[in-house]
Design an enzyme around this catalytic site. Structure first.
Site, PDB file in Angstrom:
ATOM      1  N   LYS A 121       6.789   1.886  -7.399  1.00 39.18           N
ATOM      2  CA  LYS A 121       5.721   2.855  -7.157  1.00 39.18           C
ATOM      3  C   LYS A 121       5.674   3.886  -8.287  1.00 39.18           C
ATOM      4  O   LYS A 121       4.599   4.334  -8.675  1.00 39.18           O
ATOM      5  CB  LYS A 121       5.951   3.577  -5.827  1.00 39.18           C
ATOM      6  N   GLU A 205       5.727  13.260  -3.215  1.00 41.02           N
ATOM      7  CA  GLU A 205       4.282  13.491  -3.222  1.00 41.02           C
ATOM      8  C   GLU A 205       3.961  14.664  -2.327  1.00 41.02           C
ATOM      9  O   GLU A 205       4.681  14.947  -1.374  1.00 41.02           O
ATOM     10  CB  GLU A 205       3.548  12.260  -2.651  1.00 41.02           C
ATOM     11  N   ARG A 297      -1.501  -9.119  -4.222  1.00 43.19           N
ATOM     12  CA  ARG A 297      -1.540 -10.322  -3.371  1.00 43.19           C
ATOM     13  C   ARG A 297      -2.720 -10.216  -2.422  1.00 43.19           C
ATOM     14  O   ARG A 297      -3.442  -9.226  -2.437  1.00 43.19           O
ATOM     15  CB  ARG A 297      -0.252 -10.393  -2.553  1.00 43.19           C
TER      16      ARG A 297
HETATM   17  P1  ADP Z   1       4.355   1.390   1.848  1.00 42.28           P
HETATM   18  O1  ADP Z   1       4.343   0.750   0.496  1.00 42.28           O
HETATM   19  O2  ADP Z   1       5.732   1.546   2.410  1.00 42.28           O
HETATM   20  O3  ADP Z   1       3.375   0.795   2.803  1.00 42.28           O
HETATM   21  P2  ADP Z   1       2.532   3.506   1.091  1.00 42.28           P
HETATM   22  O4  ADP Z   1       2.788   4.317  -0.097  1.00 42.28           O
HETATM   23  O5  ADP Z   1       1.505   2.418   0.980  1.00 42.28           O
HETATM   24  O6  ADP Z   1       3.907   2.899   1.603  1.00 42.28           O
HETATM   25  O7  ADP Z   1       2.132   4.443   2.306  1.00 42.28           O
HETATM   26  C1  ADP Z   1       2.019   3.962   3.626  1.00 42.28           C
HETATM   27  C2  ADP Z   1       1.309   4.963   4.526  1.00 42.28           C
HETATM   28  O8  ADP Z   1       1.999   6.217   4.535  1.00 42.28           O
HETATM   29  C3  ADP Z   1      -0.094   5.317   4.086  1.00 42.28           C
HETATM   30  O9  ADP Z   1      -1.046   4.384   4.530  1.00 42.28           O
HETATM   31  C4  ADP Z   1      -0.278   6.688   4.711  1.00 42.28           C
HETATM   32  O10 ADP Z   1      -0.559   6.570   6.084  1.00 42.28           O
HETATM   33  C5  ADP Z   1       1.091   7.312   4.592  1.00 42.28           C
HETATM   34  N1  ADP Z   1       1.191   8.124   3.347  1.00 42.28           N
HETATM   35  C6  ADP Z   1       1.566   7.683   2.119  1.00 42.28           C
HETATM   36  N2  ADP Z   1       1.530   8.674   1.217  1.00 42.28           N
HETATM   37  C7  ADP Z   1       1.153   9.794   1.869  1.00 42.28           C
HETATM   38  C8  ADP Z   1       0.936  11.166   1.493  1.00 42.28           C
HETATM   39  N3  ADP Z   1       1.131  11.601   0.254  1.00 42.28           N
HETATM   40  N4  ADP Z   1       0.541  12.042   2.443  1.00 42.28           N
HETATM   41  C9  ADP Z   1       0.362  11.636   3.718  1.00 42.28           C
HETATM   42  N5  ADP Z   1       0.553  10.377   4.138  1.00 42.28           N
HETATM   43  C10 ADP Z   1       0.940   9.445   3.239  1.00 42.28           C
END
Ligand code: ADP
Length: 673
Positions: A121, A205, A297
């Site tokens: 990431k 973040e 994917r």
């Molecule tokens: P993973 O790869 O584990 O699925 P992601 O980065 O895609 O993780 O994030 C998964 C979920 O977490 C997002 O869909 C959102 O609901 C929540 N999320 C991620 N980043 C943030 C953020 N900065 N603030 C609030 N919620 C977040």
């Protein structure tokens, strides 16, 4: 010039619904398909969906579906010239793509370099920042010292979200609200990340408090073309994992929509992307959106995009992998109507969505309804095991507009029949019928915000359902007994006459049904083929008839009710008006001694054989103590003491056959002090 390969045999390195779904498209394109399967999956649907199947090891995924060497061996043994990884498992593992290249097998996905670039990431964010794609304010640097991380968090401002750089699947994320909790949070998140991903690097973040998850489907080929196929909203999540997805995103401003699509294409171009990819954004309440990650994917939720565009994304993937150009240019890709997808899981929403395992004793879907698509990888009788994801199926609906898609979803969910294990179908139905969801008010806190509304509500849905379930169960057992008696060839056997005698003076029985961890004691008598339930001051009369295919017709105090029932051992599921009501027969608690009486008779709740007797005349017992064990329909039913008291007389002993309603013993309630 890009070379064109023509895939003849495709090995699908996956299982379940996605393996079945990929096989469907491959077949329609005239491509021979190879399924791979673990020992647990020898009889699975995806094996039957392919032309050839090849075993790749024991049940645990680490020994089978995650074994690159086994997959390559399977491809060689079956003459496969391409591998589709599906989603999950090895789909984003650069080593599989590399091994394919070495073995001269086409990998259906992007190049190794793109998978690697998006695999971390933090590294992905670096690339995106350079390409001008907006990022959530945060820190994703290489200096991982506690001090640097703490300083970064303070600068970003609370609340912050700590994420494992190598993370995925919603795992290893932690929200820190206050500076005091930061040091602990960082240490904990590092531990979790190391344990889950073997890599303790973190990124930080800004934590958005009411964001939406909106992602863009992109596609690129080896000829320099890159397009998007609109966006999907996947905000409704539990444990940071998606449960409901839709396309297009409701209420999205057109200017935001096109800016997001452009950012997604920029992201794909920044890494020379080829094939299907998804760029995930998190969107703030004011419409600002930020890059979260790119999935290299096919996504679980790709069918909603297929529904609105009318395109087959797996066919696109195959064509691009073969070296062809994208089937459509951007100006020819259009969206029509609205689509929704729900993920049906074997999980218990009443217990923190705990995954469930067990046998699907009943499983039918409303496949033939207009605008409904069902992607399933299991069939009735299959087992949901501990080894893999507990997803049972995806239900997708499409309509001219969101309201139509929603109505179809609600009705389709009402026509899913699952029995045998707890599942989230009733829960999903409450989600898509919730006024806030109908209004399009989705964000990632939806499930949390409406927790109370979405919880199963006994008073709202039950009504006479426990009584109907009890009547169905009793009737099914009665019919079984009659059938056995007939098979036994003795029409005069007392078994055959178990019912229908006692027009008057029929004894009162009790049975306990368990529902959502709650016990319901039901008192009933059988009068002239009608089950009469005693409820407080009221009597409710239910006559039931069971028909082929589980159809249940009941006359409930004079009103005819059409339902369906599935009975498996002690579990009865009644499907009525779109909702499944599941009850477990706990004990057949016979009771003639009601409160206020000082003595009573304990009657046999059903015909059977007494296989154990725990009491004799004079035994003092407490309420709930086991008195006897009755074996009926190959199951044991413990007959328990209805109250505190003493056994006054015994009428039967161990080994005796007893009729339904037989007066087993006389019981005296202990006088209250
Ligand atoms: P993973 O790869 O584990 O699925 P992601 O980065 O895609 O993780 O994030 C998964 C979920 O977490 C997002 O869909 C959102 O609901 C929540 N999320 C991620 N980043 C943030 C953020 N900065 N603030 C609030 N919620 C977040």
């Amino acid at each position: 010039m890009t070379e064109i390969h023509t895939i003849r045999t495709l090995l699908i390195a996956n299982r379940g619904e996605i393996a079945c779904r990929i096989a469907r498209t491959a077949r329609s394109l005239g491509i021979r398909t190879v399924a791979v399967y673990s020992e647990a999956d020898a009889a699975a649907l995806h094996v039957a969906a392919a032309d050839t199947a090849y075993p790749i090891g024991p049940a645990p995924a680490a020994d089978s579906y995650l074994r690159i060497d086994h997959l390559i061996e399977a491809a060689k043994a079956t003459g496969a010239d391409a591998i589709h990884p599906g989603y999950g498992f090895l789909s984003e593992n650069p080593e599989l793509a590399r091994a394919c290249a070495e073995a001269d097998i086409l990998f259906i996905g992007p190049d190794v370099s793109a998978i690697e670039a998006m695999g971390s990431k933090a590294a992905a964010k670096d690339i995106m920042a350079k390409a001008g794609v907006p990022l959530v304010p945060g820190y994703h640097g290489t200096d991982q010292s506690a001090q640097t991380l703490e300083n970064a968090a303070v600068e970003i401002g609370f609340p912050v979200l700590l994420k494992a750089s190598a993370g995925g699947g919603g795992k290893g994320m932690r929200v820190v609200e206050r500076a005091e909790d930061l040091a602990d949070g960082i240490a904990g998140a590092k531990r979790e990340a190391a344990a889950a991903f073997g890599d303790d690097r973190l990124l930080i973040e800004k934590y958005l408090t009411r964001p939406r998850h909106v992602e863009v489907q992109v596609f690129a080929d080896r000829h320099g073309n890159a397009v998007h196929l609109f966006e999907r909203d996947c905000s409704v999540q539990r444990r940071h994992q998606k449960v409901v997805e839709e396309a297009p995103a409701p209420g999205l401003d057109e200017s935001v929509r096109s800016a997001m699509a452009k950012a997604a294409i920029d992201a794909a171009k920044a890494i020379d992307y080829v094939g299907a990819g998804t760029v995930e954004f998190i969107m703030d309440e004011d419409g600002s959106f930020y890059f979260m990650e790119m999935n290299t994917r096919l996504q679980v939720e790709h069918p909603v995009t297929e529904a609105i565009t009318g395109e087959d994304l797996v066919a696109w993937q195959i064509r691009v992998a073969e070296g062809g150009t994208l089937p459509l240019t951007q100006d020819r890709i259009s969206a029509s109507g609205h689509a929704l997808e729900v993920r049906i899981y074997a999980e218990d929403p009443e217990r923190e969505f705990l995954p469930q395992t067990g046998r699907l004793s009943r499983l039918t879907f409303p496949e033939k309804m207009d605008g409904v698509r069902v992607d399933s990888g299991v069939a009735e009788g299959d087992t949901v095991s501990v080894h893999y994801d507990p997803m049972i199926a995806k239900l997708i609906t499409h309509g001219r507009d969101r309201a139509e898609a929603l109505r179809r979803m609600s009705r389709a969910l009402g026509n899913v029949r699952i029995a045998g294990l707890a599942n989230n179908v009733p829960y999903l139905k409450r989600v898509v019928e919730h006024p806030a969801f109908i209004a399009g008010g989705v964000d990632t806190r939806f499930i949390e915000t409406y927790r109370a509304d979405l919880a199963a509500d006994e008073t709202r849905e039950a009504g006479n359902m426990p009584l109907l379930a009890a009547a169905a169960l009793l009737e099914a057992r009665r019919l079984d007994v009659l059938r056995q008696a007939r098979l036994g060839g003795d029409p005069y056997s007392p078994w055959a006459m178990a019912y229908g005698w006692r027009l008057n003076d029929s004894p009162l029985h009790g049975l306990t049904l368990q529902h959502d961890a709650e016990d319901l004691l039901l008192l009933y008598r059988l009068e002239d083929g009608v089950y009469v339930f005693e409820q407080e001051e009221k009597q409710i009369r239910i006559a039931v008839s069971l028909h082929a295919g589980g159809r249940l017709e009941a006359r409930l105090d004079g009103i005819t009710v059409q339902a369906e029932a599935s009975i498996e051992g002690d579990v009865v599921t009644v499907f009525y008006d779109g909702t499944a009501h599941r009850y477990v027969l706990k004990t057949a608690l016979a009771s003639g001694a009601e409160a206020g009486e000082d003595s009573g008779h304990v009657a046999a709740p059903m015909p059977g054989k007494l296989i154990a007797v725990h009491v004799t005349e004079g035994t003092e017992v407490s309420k709930g103590d086991p008195l006897m064990v009755l074996e009926a329909m190959k199951m044991e039913h413990v007959i328990r003491s209805p109250d505190d008291g003493v056994i006054a007389a015994m009428h039967y002993g161990a080994g005796d056959q007893v009729e339904e309603g037989a007066d087993l013993l006389v019981f005296e309630t202990r006088a209250a002090d």
